[in-house]
Design an enzyme around this catalytic site. Structure first.
Site, PDB file in Angstrom:
ATOM      1  N   CYS A 180       0.813  -1.221   0.000  1.00  0.00           N
ATOM      2  CA  CYS A 180       0.000   0.000   0.000  1.00  0.00           C
ATOM      3  C   CYS A 180       0.850   1.276   0.000  1.00  0.00           C
ATOM      4  O   CYS A 180       0.322   2.348  -0.302  1.00  0.00           O
ATOM      5  CB  CYS A 180      -0.945   0.002   1.201  1.00  0.00           C
ATOM      6  SG  CYS A 180      -2.164  -1.306   1.118  1.00  0.00           S
ATOM      7  N   ASP A 181       2.125   1.194   0.325  1.00  0.00           N
ATOM      8  CA  ASP A 181       2.946   2.412   0.341  1.00  0.00           C
ATOM      9  C   ASP A 181       3.195   2.973  -1.058  1.00  0.00           C
ATOM     10  O   ASP A 181       2.849   4.127  -1.323  1.00  0.00           O
ATOM     11  CB  ASP A 181       4.260   2.164   1.076  1.00  0.00           C
ATOM     12  CG  ASP A 181       4.152   2.448   2.575  1.00  0.00           C
ATOM     13  OD1 ASP A 181       3.049   2.783   3.039  1.00  0.00           O
ATOM     14  OD2 ASP A 181       5.169   2.345   3.274  1.00  0.00           O
ATOM     15  N   PRO A 182       3.817   2.209  -1.960  1.00  0.00           N
ATOM     16  CA  PRO A 182       3.977   2.783  -3.302  1.00  0.00           C
ATOM     17  C   PRO A 182       2.631   3.034  -3.984  1.00  0.00           C
ATOM     18  O   PRO A 182       2.492   4.001  -4.746  1.00  0.00           O
ATOM     19  CB  PRO A 182       4.815   1.746  -4.057  1.00  0.00           C
ATOM     20  CG  PRO A 182       4.715   0.489  -3.270  1.00  0.00           C
ATOM     21  CD  PRO A 182       4.460   0.889  -1.847  1.00  0.00           C
ATOM     22  N   GLY A 185       1.500   6.242  -2.671  1.00  0.00           N
ATOM     23  CA  GLY A 185       2.374   7.306  -3.162  1.00  0.00           C
ATOM     24  C   GLY A 185       1.995   7.749  -4.569  1.00  0.00           C
ATOM     25  O   GLY A 185       1.881   8.948  -4.862  1.00  0.00           O
TER      26      GLY A 185
END
Lengths: 412, 408
Positions: A180-182, A185
């Protein structure tokens, strides 16, 4: 500014300046996405507390150093870097002056942190009337879970996504890194752009609230709709089709250690292709597999039979063979494969670059291709590499003042 | 213009043609529709394949009752156009001539067969940004392969590296995660290309490969530099993070919890939450590194505690002690989560065939120009007259003629 190439003028976000207070992974990727597209992105960090991401191995030539983190060089590429100790009032004042020269401020702290820094939206707006503040807390700025502690790794547990991931009949199996981070982003960069567009139309800035939970939850739509329409609560189902609309639909073992192929059949035409590719074994003509509905009903048996067949073949050769018969099939790649795979090589997905510290390394390049604009990707920034440019040129600090701030570790 | 476009969302005035099916393209276009762009969804006479993919109420297939189609096509206008016929293709290009963006996810051989490549579209509209979101992209040896979300996800390395037990099959999340990832990339890069088209000399083709976007930004970030340098790489463990412990999903009395401590203070918090059991002070659990080395011994101890408690209770206790430990919410539990309810995340929209449908709300909040779904997904061809008539100026008899030819 060293992190932005001369060809940035030909990129669509040329002229946009972003002050990036985001840290670790999601926030810096918002900056990276905007920078790849031409924005000037200035990331703020400090030696008083190294960003967690800069401390993660592997390091260039094995030398542990926050400026030699290979993850950082890939995931922060495009961001510039200045160093400021935000616990000091003078540092906050400098951030404010920089915000006044920026179009967008990005942050992914918890709720209330910007206020405690004295950098609330109201403060920023007083410094620059049409500023866009882009906040991306884990679960939003309000609501009972606003202060929930998570890492990117476990955020998916709050979205329902983790509950869908795993082997059929078993419990959830973790995705072992922060998918879920990239995702947030890149998605967040779209959020910034919608606010920039609104500003262009109306002259208004705004405080965008991007709850990573709510953004990532978009990915559970298929299971959510089944709950909405049927009250059914989805459970892990291996690699089966998310709405059970295709069979076979799985990953199958191939020859060699940890070699696998993904195969998906969504239409009768593709099934006929698969039958032809397998030279029509008799079991495929059984009533249990005669129609799409029957295949779905007997999907476990189907997958077992198919897996017994694939295991004798090389994954890549089998994918090519199946593709010749129109079947959606592809090898399952591991990390080493990514670097050597002819497809990624042809698309220049990974690039070898020279780092200013002298070594060569491999990072990812422009992972989206544009016909008119080509981002020039350089490694993620060394700490404070843009201090001179930002504090002297952009803010016009005198040499004496600049030196003094460095000496007193305000710039640090 | 009707509906959201008149409400003045952040993207009002932007016109998007959605010529996609299933998830990646339609969801990307939906993001524009959520924030007020006029999104016109063009379907072939047979309709978007999502109309056949379900989930359907009572599992009874019906082209106007697919939950997947509904979720990804709210706020859009819908028209039919058979681009396989020359007159249909011309009509499609007339519509594209009036659009700012064209978002599509057809496999490249199909786009070529239809003669609707970027080069064909740019002839009628040099300012258009065409966003193509496909499993493998427009170039490279696999670009002509047949493929779907599953193939893209596993070509990215994400399953092999990060999901599944060693020796067992690598896993995707139980959803179209490659499609969503590619859709987000298409929205960001495509909208940037539109936003700055005056700077770069016009429109352009934005080529997104779902596999590549994940391979680069998710897997490439932490793995590729190390492999290129040292020739070593890691694979999935089935457990969680190998450099820390606890860092895994554990079962509890009524489900599962994400049991995670990274910093020493978080571990101490977990110990307090568990009532400082004696085993927790063993030397082999002293710091993160030795805990990671002894994870096989540690997890049964923690499991003994979690199995006596419910997930929400564990989450509350641990969060109160400062630990990043969370319940693994089921879809039902997120659907009923008080937090999301209080934030008003979900939207309920009336649909002529489905009745009121509760769906996911706006993915992010723009206070000055609120967005989110508020209009049901279109019926097949619902806005034929509005779009072909009002927007393109086709007379009633021209439309009747196109209908007779089964083009619209």
């Amino acid at each position: 500014m060293p992190s932005v190439s001369p060809s940035a003028k030909t990129l669509p976000l040329a002229g946009i300046r972003v002050l990036n207070l985001g840290w670790v992974w999601a926030g810096p990727v918002v900056g990276q996405t905007l920078a790849f597209l031409g924005a000037e992105v200035i990331k703020v960090e400090s030696r008083t507390r190294f960003d967690l991401l800069r401390t993660l191995p592997p390091f260039a030539e094995g030398i542990v150093d926050p400026d030699r983190c290979l993850f950082n060089h890939a995931a922060w590429a495009g961001n510039g870097s200045i160093t400021l100790d935000l616990r000091q009032a003078e540092a906050i004042e400098l951030v404010g002056r920089l915000a006044a020269l920026s179009d967008v401020v990005v942050e992914n702290f918890g709720p209330g942190v910007m206020e405690r820094f004295g950098l609330s939206y109201d403060v920023l707006r007083a410094l620059k009337q049409d500023i866009i503040l882009f906040s991306m807390p884990a679960a939003g700025l309000d609501g009972p879970l606003k202060d929930v502690r998570t890492y990117g790794l476990s955020l998916a547990s709050l979205t329902g996504l983790d509950s869908l991931t795993g082997y059929k009949g078993g419990g959830p199996v973790p995705m072992e890194n922060a998918f879920c981070d990239p995702f947030a982003g890149i998605f967040g960069a779209f959020g910034v752009l919608t606010a920039l567009h609104h500003r262009r139309r109306t002259g208004e800035g705004q405080h965008v609230e991007f709850s990573q939970q709510e953004a990532a939850m978009q990915m559970i739509a298929p299971a959510f709709m089944d709950y909405t329409l049927n009250g059914r609560v989805a459970e892990p189902c291996g690699n089966e089709h998310p709405t059970r609309a295709a069979a076979p639909h799985a990953v199958f073992r191939c020859r060699g250690e940890d070699r696998w192929i993904s195969i998906a059949v969504s239409s009768d035409e593709e099934w006929a292709g698969l039958v032809a590719a397998m030279e029509g074994p008799s079991w495929m003509r059984e009533p249990a597999f005669a129609t799409a509905g029957a295949r779905l009903e007997h999907i476990d048996a189907l997958h077992e039979r198919l897996g017994a067949w694939t295991t004798a073949f090389d994954d890549r050769e089998l994918a090519e063979h199946l593709q010749r018969h129109g079947v959606a099939a592809a090898p399952v790649l591991n990390v080493a494969d990514l670097l050597h795979d002819p497809h990624y090589r042809a698309r220049g997905t990974f690039i070898e670059v020279r780092h200013p510290l002298g070594f060569r390394e491999t990072i990812y390049g422009s992972y989206v291709k544009m016909s008119r604009s080509t981002p020039q990707v350089c490694p993620g920034p060394s700490m404070g590499q843009d201090n001179d440019y930002v504090f002297r040129e952009l803010l016009g600090l005198s040499e004496a003042r600049y030196r003094d701030l460095i000496e007193r570790k305000v710039i640090y | 213009m009707s509906g959201v476009a008149g409400r003045g969302g952040a993207l009002s005035g932007v016109r998007v043609v959605d010529f996609g099916q299933m998830v990646s393209g339609p969801w990307c276009a939906k993001l524009f529709a959520d924030y007020g762009a006029d999104v016109i969804k063009v379907e072939l006479p047979g309709g978007d394949a999502a109309r056949r993919a379900g989930p359907f109420p009572g599992d009874k297939p019906h082209p106007e009752k697919s939950g997947l189609f509904f979720a990804h096509n709210t706020n859009k206008r819908g028209v039919v156009c058979d681009v396989t016929q020359e007159a249909g293709r011309e009509l499609f290009l007339r519509l594209a001539a009036k659009a700012d963006l064209l978002i599509e996810n057809n496999l490249p051989p199909r786009t070529r067969a239809w003669k609707l490549r970027y080069e064909d579209v740019a002839v009628v509209n040099p300012d258009i940004v065409m966003v193509s979101i496909t499993p493998f992209g427009q170039s490279g040896p696999y670009s002509d392969w047949n493929a779907c979300d599953l193939n893209a996800f596993h070509l990215s390395g994400a399953g092999s590296r990060y999901c599944g037990r060693p020796g067992e099959m690598p896993l995707e999340h139980g959803t179209f995660s490659a499609d969503y990832f590619g859709g987000a990339a298409g929205a960001a890069w495509g909208f940037a290309a539109f936003f700055g088209r005056h700077l770069v000399g016009g429109g352009q083709h934005v080529d997104v490969s779902c596999a590549e976007a994940i391979a680069a930004t998710f897997i490439g970030g932490q793995n590729i530099g190390g492999y290129a340098q040292d020739g070593r790489f890691d694979r999935r463990t089935g457990v969680g993070m190998s450099q820390a412990a606890p860092a895994t999903i554990l079962p509890c009395r009524d489900g599962h919890v994400w049991m995670l401590t990274i910093e020493q203070g978080q571990w101490q918090g977990l110990c307090r939450a568990m009532g400082n059991p004696e085993w927790a002070s063993l030397e082999m659990f002293n710091d993160r590194q030795v805990r990671a080395e002894n994870a096989d011994i540690l997890y049964p101890f923690i499991r003994e505690w979690t199995m006596q408690h419910d997930k929400m209770e564990i989450m509350e206790k641990c969060q109160a002690e400062g630990c990043p430990i969370t319940a693994v919410y089921t879809v039902e539990e997120v659907a009923r989560q008080p937090h999301l309810a209080e934030r008003g995340y979900f939207a309920t929209i009336d649909h002529s065939e489905l009745g009121p449908v509760r769906t996911l709300g706006a993915p992010f909040r723009l206070p000055a120009s609120p967005g989110g779904p508020n209009r049901a997904a279109p019926l097949l061809g619902e806005h034929n007259d509005e779009v072909w008539g009002e927007l393109l100026g086709l007379s009633a008899s021209e439309r009747a003629h196109l209908r007779a030819q089964r083009i619209i």
